[in-house]
Design a protein around this motif. Structure first.
Motif, PDB file in Angstrom:
ATOM      1  N   ALA A  92      -2.811   6.162  -1.738  1.00  0.00           N
ATOM      2  CA  ALA A  92      -3.981   6.129  -0.856  1.00  0.00           C
ATOM      3  C   ALA A  92      -5.294   6.174  -1.627  1.00  0.00           C
ATOM      4  O   ALA A  92      -6.363   6.063  -1.016  1.00  0.00           O
ATOM      5  CB  ALA A  92      -3.926   7.297   0.130  1.00  0.00           C
ATOM      6  N   CYS A  93      -5.239   6.322  -2.946  1.00  0.00           N
ATOM      7  CA  CYS A  93      -6.458   6.420  -3.738  1.00  0.00           C
ATOM      8  C   CYS A  93      -7.102   5.039  -3.872  1.00  0.00           C
ATOM      9  O   CYS A  93      -6.469   4.109  -4.388  1.00  0.00           O
ATOM     10  CB  CYS A  93      -6.155   6.977  -5.127  1.00  0.00           C
ATOM     11  N   PRO A  94      -8.340   4.870  -3.434  1.00  0.00           N
ATOM     12  CA  PRO A  94      -8.966   3.549  -3.506  1.00  0.00           C
ATOM     13  C   PRO A  94      -9.151   3.054  -4.932  1.00  0.00           C
ATOM     14  O   PRO A  94      -9.063   1.843  -5.179  1.00  0.00           O
ATOM     15  CB  PRO A  94     -10.312   3.753  -2.797  1.00  0.00           C
ATOM     16  N   PHE A  95      -9.388   3.962  -5.872  1.00  0.00           N
ATOM     17  CA  PHE A  95      -9.560   3.530  -7.262  1.00  0.00           C
ATOM     18  C   PHE A  95      -8.270   2.906  -7.794  1.00  0.00           C
ATOM     19  O   PHE A  95      -8.270   1.784  -8.310  1.00  0.00           O
ATOM     20  CB  PHE A  95      -9.970   4.720  -8.142  1.00  0.00           C
ATOM     21  N   TRP A  96      -7.159   3.631  -7.675  1.00  0.00           N
ATOM     22  CA  TRP A  96      -5.914   3.121  -8.228  1.00  0.00           C
ATOM     23  C   TRP A  96      -5.365   1.938  -7.444  1.00  0.00           C
ATOM     24  O   TRP A  96      -4.714   1.054  -8.010  1.00  0.00           O
ATOM     25  CB  TRP A  96      -4.887   4.246  -8.324  1.00  0.00           C
ATOM     26  N   THR A  97      -5.653   1.887  -6.146  1.00  0.00           N
ATOM     27  CA  THR A  97      -5.250   0.709  -5.374  1.00  0.00           C
ATOM     28  C   THR A  97      -5.953  -0.534  -5.897  1.00  0.00           C
ATOM     29  O   THR A  97      -5.338  -1.591  -6.088  1.00  0.00           O
ATOM     30  CB  THR A  97      -5.582   0.917  -3.887  1.00  0.00           C
ATOM     31  N   THR A  98      -7.251  -0.407  -6.165  1.00  0.00           N
ATOM     32  CA  THR A  98      -8.015  -1.531  -6.701  1.00  0.00           C
ATOM     33  C   THR A  98      -7.545  -1.908  -8.104  1.00  0.00           C
ATOM     34  O   THR A  98      -7.430  -3.089  -8.437  1.00  0.00           O
ATOM     35  CB  THR A  98      -9.516  -1.196  -6.715  1.00  0.00           C
ATOM     36  N   VAL A  99      -7.269  -0.908  -8.929  1.00  0.00           N
ATOM     37  CA  VAL A  99      -6.751  -1.174 -10.279  1.00  0.00           C
ATOM     38  C   VAL A  99      -5.439  -1.941 -10.206  1.00  0.00           C
ATOM     39  O   VAL A  99      -5.237  -2.933 -10.912  1.00  0.00           O
ATOM     40  CB  VAL A  99      -6.564   0.146 -11.060  1.00  0.00           C
ATOM     41  N   GLY A 100      -4.525  -1.481  -9.358  1.00  0.00           N
ATOM     42  CA  GLY A 100      -3.233  -2.148  -9.240  1.00  0.00           C
ATOM     43  C   GLY A 100      -3.344  -3.579  -8.753  1.00  0.00           C
ATOM     44  O   GLY A 100      -2.645  -4.476  -9.241  1.00  0.00           O
ATOM     45  N   GLN A 101      -4.234  -3.811  -7.812  1.00  0.00           N
ATOM     46  CA  GLN A 101      -4.430  -5.178  -7.310  1.00  0.00           C
ATOM     47  C   GLN A 101      -4.986  -6.085  -8.399  1.00  0.00           C
ATOM     48  O   GLN A 101      -4.539  -7.220  -8.564  1.00  0.00           O
ATOM     49  CB  GLN A 101      -5.384  -5.152  -6.110  1.00  0.00           C
ATOM     50  N   ARG A 102      -5.961  -5.593  -9.129  1.00  0.00           N
ATOM     51  CA  ARG A 102      -6.569  -6.433 -10.165  1.00  0.00           C
ATOM     52  C   ARG A 102      -5.584  -6.715 -11.306  1.00  0.00           C
ATOM     53  O   ARG A 102      -5.510  -7.830 -11.810  1.00  0.00           O
ATOM     54  CB  ARG A 102      -7.830  -5.775 -10.732  1.00  0.00           C
ATOM     55  N   ALA A 103      -4.833  -5.704 -11.704  1.00  0.00           N
ATOM     56  CA  ALA A 103      -3.957  -5.856 -12.868  1.00  0.00           C
ATOM     57  C   ALA A 103      -2.688  -6.631 -12.553  1.00  0.00           C
ATOM     58  O   ALA A 103      -2.253  -7.476 -13.352  1.00  0.00           O
ATOM     59  CB  ALA A 103      -3.603  -4.480 -13.426  1.00  0.00           C
ATOM     60  N   PHE A 104      -2.086  -6.356 -11.392  1.00  0.00           N
ATOM     61  CA  PHE A 104      -0.749  -6.886 -11.138  1.00  0.00           C
ATOM     62  C   PHE A 104      -0.573  -7.532  -9.763  1.00  0.00           C
ATOM     63  O   PHE A 104       0.512  -8.000  -9.444  1.00  0.00           O
ATOM     64  CB  PHE A 104       0.290  -5.755 -11.235  1.00  0.00           C
ATOM     65  N   GLY A 105      -1.621  -7.516  -8.937  1.00  0.00           N
ATOM     66  CA  GLY A 105      -1.441  -7.951  -7.569  1.00  0.00           C
ATOM     67  C   GLY A 105      -0.790  -6.882  -6.720  1.00  0.00           C
ATOM     68  O   GLY A 105      -0.246  -7.164  -5.645  1.00  0.00           O
ATOM     69  N   GLY A 106      -0.841  -5.650  -7.188  1.00  0.00           N
ATOM     70  CA  GLY A 106      -0.243  -4.524  -6.454  1.00  0.00           C
ATOM     71  C   GLY A 106       0.779  -3.805  -7.320  1.00  0.00           C
ATOM     72  O   GLY A 106       1.455  -4.417  -8.146  1.00  0.00           O
ATOM     73  N   TRP A 107       0.884  -2.485  -7.147  1.00  0.00           N
ATOM     74  CA  TRP A 107       1.775  -1.684  -7.982  1.00  0.00           C
ATOM     75  C   TRP A 107       3.238  -2.035  -7.784  1.00  0.00           C
ATOM     76  O   TRP A 107       4.045  -1.904  -8.715  1.00  0.00           O
ATOM     77  CB  TRP A 107       1.549  -0.203  -7.691  1.00  0.00           C
ATOM     78  N   ALA A 108       3.605  -2.469  -6.587  1.00  0.00           N
ATOM     79  CA  ALA A 108       5.014  -2.776  -6.323  1.00  0.00           C
ATOM     80  C   ALA A 108       5.543  -3.875  -7.224  1.00  0.00           C
ATOM     81  O   ALA A 108       6.748  -3.957  -7.479  1.00  0.00           O
ATOM     82  CB  ALA A 108       5.187  -3.175  -4.851  1.00  0.00           C
TER      83      ALA A 108
END
Length: 322
Positions: free
Chosen positions: A59-75
């Protein structure tokens, strides 16, 4: 690859105050403290642990944005990285990481691991707008692996604490992981095991420090007794001298820290505002005499070298927090 990204990496043994140092360094202008990044796939994302901001990782907006930029999402990468990490950067892999002598299958998995790690660092820097990413992973295996990533400008701080204090801390059972949302407790080591681990990891840190262009050592005891002078000296040593006003959050006996988005680490991750620094030397009364003698004997050469015992021992200044 673009401009080299500065990574200020804290190396050493757990229970040595790395979360405190990481947060102090991450408050510098142009820096961001990310926490213990070697835990982000294997524990933080998989267990949806709490971020330093207090929110669950998902739910953290910072890490959600990081994951989207780096990989298209942490999943897209979490399961893969949780599988790769123990296969390529565990402590037992230090010899092959240091020598470069490894099978093709290992090198292939390591390249995949480092590619994702490099994308993570760059996304953290981009989203935060920082020039320096502070990583408190501590692992020497992780540090050896990172040295193989093109475009990372590594600066290393070896944070060391008296081995008897480390052994005393690791022997405490039942300590709850503050970032856990399921009541998990922190691991333990017997004092002899902690002493062997401390000695081996510190030896590796010494070798890595000697072969890294920008490296220094900080004693935990000096950090809490003389925080500003200690941090100033460390920053000069790693080629990142503090600009005027950059250390206004570091006072004589305290530090002022705001909530940030660091992950993993100790319970101090979730303490904000003015934090009074007190030396944790409870081991002097809680570590049994026999265990203390064993730890001292196993780690004696380094205790002498670092000024913890013997004629070179450096006492805390009069009036320092104890």
């Amino acid at each position: 690859m673009g401009t080299a990204l500065k990574v200020l990496y804290i190396a050493g043994v757990g229970r040595s105050g790395s979360t405190l140092l990481e947060r102090v360094l991450g408050t510098l202008p142009g820096a961001v403290n990310a926490g213990e990044l070697n835990a982000i796939f294997s524990r933080v994302a998989l267990q949806d642990q709490r971020c330093g901001c207090g929110e669950p990782f998902s739910a953290c907006p910072f890490w959600t944005t990081v994951g989207q930029r780096a990989f298209g999402g942490w999943a897209a990468v979490t399961a893969r990285m949780a599988y790769l990490q123990p296969r390529v950067v565990r402590q037992r892999h230090v010899p092959r990481l240091a020598s470069g002598l490894a099978r093709a299958s290992y090198r292939h998995e390591l390249e995949a691991y480092l590619d994702i790690t490099q994308r993570l660092y760059r996304a953290i820097a981009f989203v935060s707008g920082a020039e320096v990413v502070v990583d408190a992973s501590k692992s020497t295996a992780q540090l050896l692996a990172l040295r193989q990533v093109p475009g990372l400008d590594l600066r290393v701080v070896n944070l060391v604490r008296d081995s008897r204090g480390v052994a005393g801390s690791w022997s405490k059972a039942g300590l709850r992981k503050p970032q856990s949302r399921t009541g998990d407790t922190m691991g333990t080591y017997t004092p002899p095991r902690a002493a062997v681990l401390w000695s081996a990891l510190q030896l590796e840190c010494e070798v890595l420090g000697a072969t890294t262009p920008h490296a220094t050592r900080v004693r935990y005891e000096d950090l809490v007794a003389r925080p500003r002078a200690t941090v100033e000296r460390a920053l000069r040593d790693v080629g990142l001298p503090a600009s005027p006003g950059a250390l206004d959050h570091v006072e004589d006996r305290s530090v002022v820290l705001a909530p940030r988005h660091g992950v993993a680490g100790s319970r101090s991750r979730f303490t904000s505002g003015r934090i009074e620094l007190r030396l944790d030397d409870a081991w002097r009364s809680t570590l049994p005499a026999g265990a203390r003698r064993v730890v001292t004997a196993v780690t004696l050469p380094q205790l002498l070298a670092y000024g913890y015992v013997g004629p070179r021992a450096r006492a805390l200044p009069a009036g320092a927090p104890r």
